[in-house]
Design a protein around this motif. Structure first.
Motif, PDB file in Angstrom:
ATOM      1  N   TYR A  72       0.781  -1.273  -0.106  1.00 41.47           N
ATOM      2  CA  TYR A  72      -0.029   0.136  -0.128  1.00 41.47           C
ATOM      3  C   TYR A  72       0.763   1.175   0.039  1.00 41.47           C
ATOM      4  CZ  TYR A  72      -3.417  -3.647   1.069  1.00 41.47           C
ATOM      5  OH  TYR A  72      -4.073  -4.697   0.783  1.00 41.47           O
ATOM      6  N   GLY A  73       1.871   1.317  -0.740  1.00 41.53           N
ATOM      7  CA  GLY A  73       2.864   2.425  -0.860  1.00 41.53           C
ATOM      8  C   GLY A  73       3.876   2.709  -0.103  1.00 41.53           C
ATOM      9  N   ASN A  74       3.913   1.648   1.249  1.00 42.86           N
ATOM     10  CA  ASN A  74       4.799   1.781   2.260  1.00 42.86           C
ATOM     11  C   ASN A  74       6.026   1.191   1.969  1.00 42.86           C
ATOM     12  OD1 ASN A  74       2.961   3.225   4.390  1.00 42.86           O
ATOM     13  ND2 ASN A  74       1.641   1.367   4.193  1.00 42.86           N
ATOM     14  N   MET A  75       7.263   1.927   2.312  1.00 41.37           N
ATOM     15  CA  MET A  75       8.622   1.107   2.014  1.00 41.37           C
ATOM     16  C   MET A  75       9.244   1.013   3.197  1.00 41.37           C
ATOM     17  SD  MET A  75       8.099   1.057  -1.415  1.00 41.37           S
ATOM     18  CE  MET A  75       9.503   1.300  -2.313  1.00 41.37           C
ATOM     19  N   LEU A  76      10.254  -0.018   3.138  1.00 41.71           N
ATOM     20  CA  LEU A  76      11.154  -0.122   4.408  1.00 41.71           C
ATOM     21  C   LEU A  76      12.564  -0.406   3.712  1.00 41.71           C
ATOM     22  CD1 LEU A  76      10.985  -0.853   7.453  1.00 41.71           C
ATOM     23  CD2 LEU A  76      10.655  -3.154   6.925  1.00 41.71           C
ATOM     24  N   SER A  77      13.669   0.091   4.554  1.00 41.21           N
ATOM     25  CA  SER A  77      14.875  -0.101   4.297  1.00 41.21           C
ATOM     26  C   SER A  77      15.358  -1.657   4.372  1.00 41.21           C
ATOM     27  CB  SER A  77      16.017   0.539   4.875  1.00 41.21           C
ATOM     28  OG  SER A  77      17.313   0.434   4.642  1.00 41.21           O
ATOM     29  N   ALA A  78      15.681  -2.412   3.331  1.00 38.17           N
ATOM     30  CA  ALA A  78      16.002  -3.841   3.290  1.00 38.17           C
ATOM     31  C   ALA A  78      17.120  -4.249   4.213  1.00 38.17           C
ATOM     32  CB  ALA A  78      16.270  -4.644   2.054  1.00 38.17           C
ATOM     33  N   SER A  79      18.061  -3.207   4.554  1.00 34.76           N
ATOM     34  CA  SER A  79      19.220  -3.502   5.283  1.00 34.76           C
ATOM     35  C   SER A  79      19.109  -3.319   6.660  1.00 34.76           C
ATOM     36  CB  SER A  79      20.214  -2.338   4.829  1.00 34.76           C
ATOM     37  OG  SER A  79      19.702  -1.139   5.326  1.00 34.76           O
ATOM     38  N   LYS A  80      17.877  -2.919   7.230  1.00 32.30           N
ATOM     39  CA  LYS A  80      17.289  -2.771   8.634  1.00 32.30           C
ATOM     40  C   LYS A  80      16.576  -3.891   9.112  1.00 32.30           C
ATOM     41  CE  LYS A  80      19.066   1.392   8.866  1.00 32.30           C
ATOM     42  NZ  LYS A  80      20.300   1.788   9.645  1.00 32.30           N
ATOM     43  N   VAL A  81      16.330  -4.587   8.249  1.00 33.45           N
ATOM     44  CA  VAL A  81      15.281  -5.600   8.498  1.00 33.45           C
ATOM     45  C   VAL A  81      16.162  -7.122   9.091  1.00 33.45           C
ATOM     46  CG1 VAL A  81      14.034  -7.659   7.948  1.00 33.45           C
ATOM     47  CG2 VAL A  81      13.588  -5.456   6.871  1.00 33.45           C
ATOM     48  N   VAL A  82      15.662  -7.371  10.590  1.00 35.76           N
ATOM     49  CA  VAL A  82      16.265  -8.453  11.280  1.00 35.76           C
ATOM     50  C   VAL A  82      15.377  -9.605  10.891  1.00 35.76           C
ATOM     51  CG1 VAL A  82      17.017  -9.071  13.573  1.00 35.76           C
ATOM     52  CG2 VAL A  82      17.312  -6.944  12.894  1.00 35.76           C
ATOM     53  N   ALA A  83      14.184  -9.458  11.160  1.00 37.53           N
ATOM     54  CA  ALA A  83      13.256 -10.529  10.994  1.00 37.53           C
ATOM     55  C   ALA A  83      12.031 -10.355  10.544  1.00 37.53           C
ATOM     56  CB  ALA A  83      13.029 -11.474  12.284  1.00 37.53           C
ATOM     57  N   ILE A  84      11.307 -11.280   9.827  1.00 41.20           N
ATOM     58  CA  ILE A  84      10.136 -11.120   9.331  1.00 41.20           C
ATOM     59  C   ILE A  84       9.275 -12.434   9.969  1.00 41.20           C
ATOM     60  CG2 ILE A  84       8.344 -10.907   7.233  1.00 41.20           C
ATOM     61  CD1 ILE A  84      10.920 -10.195   5.678  1.00 41.20           C
ATOM     62  N   VAL A  85       8.310 -12.183  10.683  1.00 47.51           N
ATOM     63  CA  VAL A  85       7.630 -13.463  11.442  1.00 47.51           C
ATOM     64  C   VAL A  85       6.045 -13.309  11.174  1.00 47.51           C
ATOM     65  CG1 VAL A  85       9.401 -13.647  12.965  1.00 47.51           C
ATOM     66  CG2 VAL A  85       7.720 -12.117  13.696  1.00 47.51           C
ATOM     67  N   SER A  86       5.542 -14.461  11.338  1.00 47.87           N
ATOM     68  CA  SER A  86       3.795 -14.305  11.317  1.00 47.87           C
ATOM     69  C   SER A  86       3.159 -13.765  12.714  1.00 47.87           C
ATOM     70  CB  SER A  86       3.628 -15.768  11.113  1.00 47.87           C
ATOM     71  OG  SER A  86       2.083 -15.881  11.104  1.00 47.87           O
ATOM     72  N   PRO A  87       2.297 -12.902  12.642  1.00 51.35           N
ATOM     73  CA  PRO A  87       1.777 -12.535  13.694  1.00 51.35           C
ATOM     74  C   PRO A  87       0.825 -13.357  14.740  1.00 51.35           C
ATOM     75  CG  PRO A  87       0.428 -11.693  11.935  1.00 51.35           C
ATOM     76  CD  PRO A  87       1.378 -12.603  11.327  1.00 51.35           C
TER      77      PRO A  87
END
Length: 89
Positions: free
Chosen positions: A8-23
């Motif tokens: 939805y048009g939101n961006m995030l710096s890939a280098s700052k991501v530590v983890a992506i988890v299910s809620p």
């Protein structure tokens, strides 16, 4: 700096991501609530159901309305269309 679309048009710096988890897990729900209490929560789901929780290196927690698998593909650069984000109307 590589930016990834988290929906939805939101961006995030890939280098700052530590983890992506299910809620869905209880520990993740507690982590989200703790971040909300500390004012370290960014809700980028635009009012939709949260499908992924992104943990950043600064300790911020970002809620996204697209799946962890789709975000993973976008970070690795193998996304081929991914999920339908719906209309932003």
């Amino acid at each position: 700096m590589q930016l990834i679309n988290i929906g939805y048009g939101n961006m995030l710096s890939a280098s700052k991501v530590v983890a992506i988890v299910s809620p869905d897990a209880a520990p993740v729900k507690r982590m989200v609530q703790n971040a909300r209490d500390r004012h370290m929560l960014v809700d980028a789901s635009c009012g939709r159901k949260t499908k992924a929780v992104v943990v950043t290196d600064s300790g911020h927690i970002v809620l996204a309305a697209i799946s962890p698998e789709t975000l993973s593909h976008r970070i690795s650069g193998t996304d081929q269309g991914g999920e339908d984000e719906g209309n932003e109307e």
